[in-house]
Design an enzyme around this catalytic site. Structure first.
Site, short mmCIF file in Angstrom:
data_model
loop_
_atom_site.label_atom_id
_atom_site.label_comp_id
_atom_site.label_asym_id
_atom_site.label_seq_id
_atom_site.Cartn_x
_atom_site.Cartn_y
_atom_site.Cartn_z
N CYS A 116 0.87 -1.19 0.00
CA CYS A 116 0.00 0.00 0.00
C CYS A 116 0.90 1.23 0.00
CB CYS A 116 -0.88 -0.02 1.25
SG CYS A 116 -1.72 1.53 1.56
N CYS A 120 -3.21 7.61 -1.70
CA CYS A 120 -4.51 7.73 -2.39
C CYS A 120 -5.60 8.32 -1.50
CB CYS A 120 -4.97 6.37 -2.87
SG CYS A 120 -3.64 5.31 -3.41
N THR A 207 -4.48 4.89 7.23
CA THR A 207 -3.43 4.49 6.29
C THR A 207 -2.49 5.66 5.99
OG1 THR A 207 -4.88 2.86 5.29
CG2 THR A 207 -3.05 3.63 3.95
N GLU A 273 -0.66 1.61 9.23
CA GLU A 273 -1.90 2.20 9.70
C GLU A 273 -1.70 2.63 11.15
OE1 GLU A 273 -2.16 -0.68 7.84
OE2 GLU A 273 -3.04 0.35 6.13
N HIS A 308 -12.62 5.87 -3.17
CA HIS A 308 -11.65 4.91 -2.63
C HIS A 308 -11.98 3.48 -3.10
CE1 HIS A 308 -8.01 4.70 -0.46
NE2 HIS A 308 -8.42 3.76 0.36
N TYR A 312 -9.27 0.89 -5.36
CA TYR A 312 -8.87 -0.50 -5.18
C TYR A 312 -8.82 -1.28 -6.49
CZ TYR A 312 -9.13 -0.13 -0.08
OH TYR A 312 -8.89 0.19 1.23
N CYS A 315 -4.89 -0.26 -7.22
CA CYS A 315 -3.78 -0.67 -6.35
C CYS A 315 -3.75 -2.18 -6.11
CB CYS A 315 -3.80 0.10 -5.04
SG CYS A 315 -5.00 -0.48 -3.82
N GLU A 463 -7.46 -5.54 4.00
CA GLU A 463 -7.93 -4.24 3.52
C GLU A 463 -8.88 -4.41 2.34
OE1 GLU A 463 -5.25 -1.29 2.01
OE2 GLU A 463 -6.23 0.23 3.23
FE1 SF4 Z 1 -3.29 1.90 -0.07
FE2 SF4 Z 1 -4.68 1.07 -2.17
FE3 SF4 Z 1 -5.82 2.67 -0.34
FE4 SF4 Z 1 -3.92 3.57 -2.04
S1 SF4 Z 1 -5.99 2.82 -2.56
S2 SF4 Z 1 -4.08 4.00 0.13
S3 SF4 Z 1 -2.57 1.81 -2.15
S4 SF4 Z 1 -5.05 0.57 -0.04
FE FE Z 2 -7.51 1.82 1.90
#
Ligand code: SF4
Ligand code: FE
Length: 504
Positions: A116, A120, A207, A273, A308, A312, A315, A463
C-alpha cells in the site's frame, strides 16, 4: 551548445516544478515533529525506524515515479487551480480520462511496490471535499469551498502528502454519534471559538498518516439533526498540538528488526496504519470545510467511499500482478509449470485480477462532472468494483498458496540458510527444479508469504475486505443505485404484463 544545454535545464526545471523528488519528500517528513507511539514507546518521526521505513519508501515511490518522464502522463497532471504541473496524487480530477489515469497510476504503483503506497486517501478526500464544499456553500452561503481551494493550492504547490481520515472508532454500532455512552467515540466539536473550533475523538486505522504532511478529517456516516457537532471536516498539519498516532501491528512486523532481508519477502516497501487520536485539537477557521451542516455528511462519505472503492480497482490489481508473477515463478522453481492444472490456476488468477481492473476502469470511464466541475466516478460501478475486491483477492491468494506449496510457511529462516553449520543442509534439501538457486526459491516464497500472510497482507487481503468500507456498505449502495423498479418495468414490457388483469 551551452545555450542549448541551459535551455534543456530550464525546460526540466519548469517540468518538475512544483514536484518534489523522493529524497526531498523524505527530508520534508523528517522536519515534522510528530507524536508517534510504537510498541508503547514514543518516537517523533518514522524516517529511519526499521518498522516504519518501508512505508515511507512506498510513499517516496509516488514522488520518484513522478520524476520519471516515462510515467509523466500517469503520475502528473495540470492543476485546475494553478495551471501548474503537479503530482496526480494532489489533483482535482477534471475529466473521466483523469479518473482512468488515476486507476492506471495506482496499478503502476502497486506493481512497483507490492504494498500500500498510502497516498490515495488524500487524493480521494481532496476530490470529495472539493465537490461537497461547493454544494454546501451554494445552499448556506458558507465559505468552505474557498477554504478548501486555498488549502488544496498550498498542498499542490508544495507537493504534500495528505492523509484522509474518515473512520471513527464508532463504539456501539447500533447508536448514532450523539447517542454513544462516550461522546468521543465519533470525532466531534467540543468548543466553538471566534477564531476556530476545538475537536476531540479518534480516527481508526489511518493508512499512511505517519508519512503525511497534513490530515483531512471527514465524518464517517450520514448524520441526523442531533449530530451537528459530529458533522465536521477540516485539515491540520501533522505536528498539530494534541494529535497523536498509535501504530497498528502487522503480522510478522518484528522480522524487520531482525536484520534479515530475505525473510521479509519485500524488504523495501510496506504500508502502515495508525489509530489517530485528536485530543482537543484546535482548527483555525480557514481550515474548516464542514461545521454542523449534517445533511451533507452523507454526501461527503458517499463520494469519498466511492473514490476509494475505485482506487482498489488499481492498487490491488498492481499488487495482484506481483503476486501472480511470484506464483508463476514458484511453479517454475518447483518444476511444475507445465502441469495443466497449474497453467489453469494461473489463468484463473489473471482472469480474476483483470476483472477487478475492468471494474476500476469502468467506474472511471463512466465518471460525470459534479456541480463544482470535478469528476466523480460512477458510484454504482465503483461499489461493484469494491464488492468484487472483497472476494477476488482472497481467491487469488488461495490459488497462490495452492501453487506455492506448504514450504512457504514451514521453511527455515535466512539465518539458517547463512549458517556455516546448517546452511549447506538448507541449500541442499530446499533446492527446487534443476538449476534454481535455493536462495531465489526462498525469496519468491517469502514474497508470496508477505503478500498473503505477512505485513503486506494488511493491504492486500484484509484491507480488500474492510478498506473503503466493509462488504455490507457496498451492498447498501448497490441496492440504492440498482433501480429495481426500472428493471421490473423492463421485464413487464418484454413479457407484455397487463396489470389490469391482476387481482387487487
Ligand atoms: Fe493503499 Fe490502495 Fe488505499 Fe492507495 S488505494 S491507500 S494503495 S489501499
Ligand atoms: Fe484503503
Amino acid at each position: 551548445m551551452i545555450l542549448n544545454y541551459l535551455h534543456i535545464l530550464n525546460f526540466w526545471e519548469e517540468f518538475i516544478m512544483p514536484l518534489m523528488t523522493g529524497d526531498e519528500y523524505v527530508r520534508s517528513l523528517q522536519k515534522i515533529k510528530m507524536k508517534i507511539f510504537l510498541f508503547g514507546e514514543e518516537i517523533d518521526n518514522p524516517v529511519g525506524n526499521p518498522i516504519l521505513q518501508p512505508a515511507v519508501n512506498s510513499v517516496k515511490a509516488t514522488y520518484d515515479l513522478a520524476q520519471n518522464p516515462e510515467y509523466a502522463d500517469l503520475m502528473t497532471a495540470t492543476s485546475n487551480l494553478t495551471g501548474e504541473k503537479i503530482n496526480r496524487f494532489t489533483h482535482i480530477h477534471q475529466s473521466s480520462d483523469d479518473l482512468v489515469k488515476k486507476v492506471k497510476m495506482q496499478r503502476l504503483l502497486g506493481q512497483k511496490t507490492a504494498a500500500c503506497f498510502q497516498r490515495c486517501v488524500g487524493m480521494d478526500s481532496f476530490n470529495s471535499v472539493y465537490s461537497t464544499t461547493y454544494e454546501v456553500d451554494k445552499k448556506y452561503g458558507t465559505h468552505y469551498h474557498d477554504n478548501f481551494v486555498k488549502f488544496a493550492t498550498y498542498v499542490q504547490q508544495n507537493d504534500l502528502t495528505v492523509d484522509g481520515a474518515m473512520t471513527d472508532t464508532k463504539g456501539d454500532r447500533s447508536l448514532s454519534p450523539s447517542k454513544q455512552a462516550d461522546p468521543d467515540l465519533f470525532l466531534h466539536v467540543v468548543e466553538r471559538r471566534p477564531d476556530g473550533i476545538v475537536v476531540r475523538g479518534a480516527k481508526a486505522h489511518q493508512t499512511g498518516i505517519l508519512n503525511s504532511h497534513e490530515v483531512i478529517v471527514m465524518p464517517t456516516i450520514a448524520m441526523g439533526p442531533d449530530d451537528k457537532d459530529y458533522a465536521v471536516s477540516f485539515a491540520v498539519p501533522l505536528d498539530t498540538e494534541g494529535l497523536m498516532m498509535i501504530v497498528g501491528r502487522q503480522s510478522c512486523d518484528t522480522r524487520k528488526t531482525e536484520g534479515c532481508q530475505l525473510d521479509l519477502g519485500n524488504s523495501t516497501y510496506g504500508g502502515m496504519e495508525a489509530l489517530t487520536v485528536f485530543d482537543n485539537v484546535f482548527v483555525p477557521n480557514d481550515r474548516i470545510f464542514l461545521n454542523g451542516e449534517t445533511e451533507f455528511a452523507g454526501m461527503l462519505v458517499e463520494r469519498f467511499a466511492g473514490y476509494h472503492r475505485q482506487s482498489y480497482g488499481g492498487c490491488k490489481v498492481g499488487v495482484g500482478d506481483v503476486l501472480i508473477g511470484a506464483t508463476a515463478l514458484a511453479s517454475e522453481y518447483n518444476g511444475v509449470e507445465k502441469a495443466s492444472h497449474i497453467k489453469d490456476k494461473l489463468i484463473e488468477m489473471i482472469h480474476l485480477n483483470e476483472t477487478l481492473y475492468c471494474c476500476g476502469i469502468a467506474c472511471s470511464a463512466e465518471g460525470q462532472p459534479t456541480e463544482s466541475g470535478n469528476y466523480l466516478i460512477d458510484l454504482m460501478l465503483a461499489n461493484v468494483c469494491k464488492q468484487n475486491i472483497t472476494r477476488m483477492p482472497y481467491e487469488i491468494a488461495r490459488l497462490a498458496e495452492d501453487i506455492a506449496g506448504g514450504l512457504m510457511v514451514t521453511m527455515p529462516s535466512e539465518q539458517d540458510l547463512r549458517s556455516e553449520k546448517i546452511g549447506p543442509y538448507v541449500e541442499k534439501y530446499l533446492q527446487g527444479a534443476t538449476g534454481t538457486s535455493t536462495e531465489n526459491r526462498m525469496r519468491i516464497l517469502r514474497l508470496i508469504e508477505n503478500i498473503t500472510l505477512g505485513t503486506a497482507a494488511v493491504g492486500y487481503r484484509t484491507e480488500s475486505m474492510h478498506g473503503a468500507g466493509s462488504p455490507q456498505a457496498q451492498r447498501i449502495m448497490i441496492s440504492r443505485q440498482g433501480n429495481l423498479a426500472a428493471k421490473k418495468e423492463l421485464a413487464k414490457v418484454i413479457a407484455k404484463v397487463d396489470e389490469s388483469k391482476d387481482r387487487k
